[in-house]
Design an enzyme around this catalytic site. Structure first.
Site, PDB file in Angstrom:
ATOM      1  N   HIS A   1      -9.492  12.775 -30.324  1.00 14.03           N
ATOM      2  CA  HIS A   1      -9.525  13.985 -29.408  1.00 14.03           C
ATOM      3  C   HIS A   1      -9.324  13.783 -27.883  1.00 14.03           C
ATOM      4  O   HIS A   1      -8.497  14.300 -27.207  1.00 14.03           O
ATOM      5  CB  HIS A   1     -10.882  14.538 -29.257  1.00 14.03           C
ATOM      6  CG  HIS A   1     -11.221  15.682 -28.591  1.00 14.03           C
ATOM      7  ND1 HIS A   1     -11.001  17.167 -28.844  1.00 14.03           N
ATOM      8  CD2 HIS A   1     -11.824  16.021 -27.284  1.00 14.03           C
ATOM      9  CE1 HIS A   1     -11.446  17.856 -27.857  1.00 14.03           C
ATOM     10  NE2 HIS A   1     -11.649  17.004 -26.815  1.00 14.03           N
ATOM     11  N   GLU A   2      -9.922  12.429 -27.270  1.00  8.47           N
ATOM     12  CA  GLU A   2      -9.353  12.244 -25.901  1.00  8.47           C
ATOM     13  C   GLU A   2      -8.132  11.958 -25.844  1.00  8.47           C
ATOM     14  O   GLU A   2      -7.415  12.219 -24.628  1.00  8.47           O
ATOM     15  CB  GLU A   2     -10.570  10.872 -25.487  1.00  8.47           C
ATOM     16  CG  GLU A   2     -12.024  11.601 -25.425  1.00  8.47           C
ATOM     17  CD  GLU A   2     -12.286  12.724 -24.826  1.00  8.47           C
ATOM     18  OE1 GLU A   2     -11.621  13.336 -23.766  1.00  8.47           O
ATOM     19  OE2 GLU A   2     -13.302  13.538 -25.123  1.00  8.47           O
TER      20      GLU A   2
END
Length: 247
Positions: free
Chosen positions: A116-117
């Site tokens: 996600h990051e």
């Protein structure tokens, strides 16, 4: 303000479209990311547990290679902080707080967090948010001057109220859109790297257990866990159909 609203609405209609007016350059954003990273390193102790550091480093490298990135160009750290949080900064920096291990308790769930990051960075969400913030400030200043020049009663109060409208009506939903986009990118990335995509849903199911005290969803910068789970399930269905079609 109408132009700003139209621009933000256009981006929300197409989740893969970047901010339409580039007010802050990529170089500026990455420079700021680097300075922020150095301040975090200087002021925040890093985790002492070698197993946690090694796990985050190994999973990050696996995901970055799957994303077509050079793992050696990224800096990754685990911070001795109890918060359930992780972040990414423009300029290729990833930080994970030790508290995240309370919910990301398997390699797959940790991959969902880190993927996600990475999705945030590859989508240039930091640059989009900075552009949105600059546009907001410019628009409100112009509006305040126009109201004052027109001798409008309570000009400052009107401008402040409209500022709140922009914040809750435009910028925060725009931020939620970015979060869901990073979720989708992260799911695809972890799947490509060989992790089970179901682990992303399991992560948010665990996060949802601590979600009961959230305020109204329209005031949140992040989507509710149940909304993220629903979106991930849809994305997993699309991935499964795409895999079946290619066989």
């Amino acid at each position: 303000m109408l132009l700003l609203a139209a621009s933000l609405a256009a981006c929300d209609d197409n989740p893969d479209r970047a901010w339409p007016i580039n007010l802050v350059s990529t170089a500026q954003v990455e420079q700021l990311g680097g300075k922020t990273w150095q301040r975090i390193l200087a002021g925040t102790p890093q985790a002492r547990d070698p197993a946690r550091r090694e796990a985050v480093t190994a999973i990050s490298r696996r995901l970055l290679r799957a994303a077509g990135e050079d793992p050696g160009a990224w800096q990754v750290a685990v911070f001795a902080q109890p918060a359930i949080n992780a972040f990414a900064l423009p300029g290729r920096y990833i930080g994970v707080f030790e508290g995240m291990f309370r919910v990301a308790d398997t390699p797959g769930r940790l991959a969902a967090v880190i993927g996600h990051e990475i999705g945030h960075v590859q989508s240039r969400h930091g640059q989009e948010r900075m552009n949105a913030a600059v546009a907001k400030q410019i628009g409100l200043r112009v509006l305040a001057v126009a109201l004052q020049l027109g001798n409008v009663a309570q000009a400052n109060e009107i401008a402040a109220l409209l500022g709140a409208g922009v914040e809750f009506g435009l910028l925060l939903p725009y931020s939620r859109r970015q979060e869901l986009e990073a979720d989708r990118r992260g799911l695809r990335l972890m799947t490509k790297a060989g992790f089970d995509g179901k682990e992303a849903i399991a992560l948010w199911q665990r996060m949802a257990a601590g979600d009961a005290r959230r305020g109204p969803s329209f005031l949140a910068t992040h989507p509710a866990a149940r909304d993220r789970i629903r979106a991930l399930e849809v994305e997993m269905g699309e991935l499964a159909r795409g895999t079946a079609a290619s066989q």
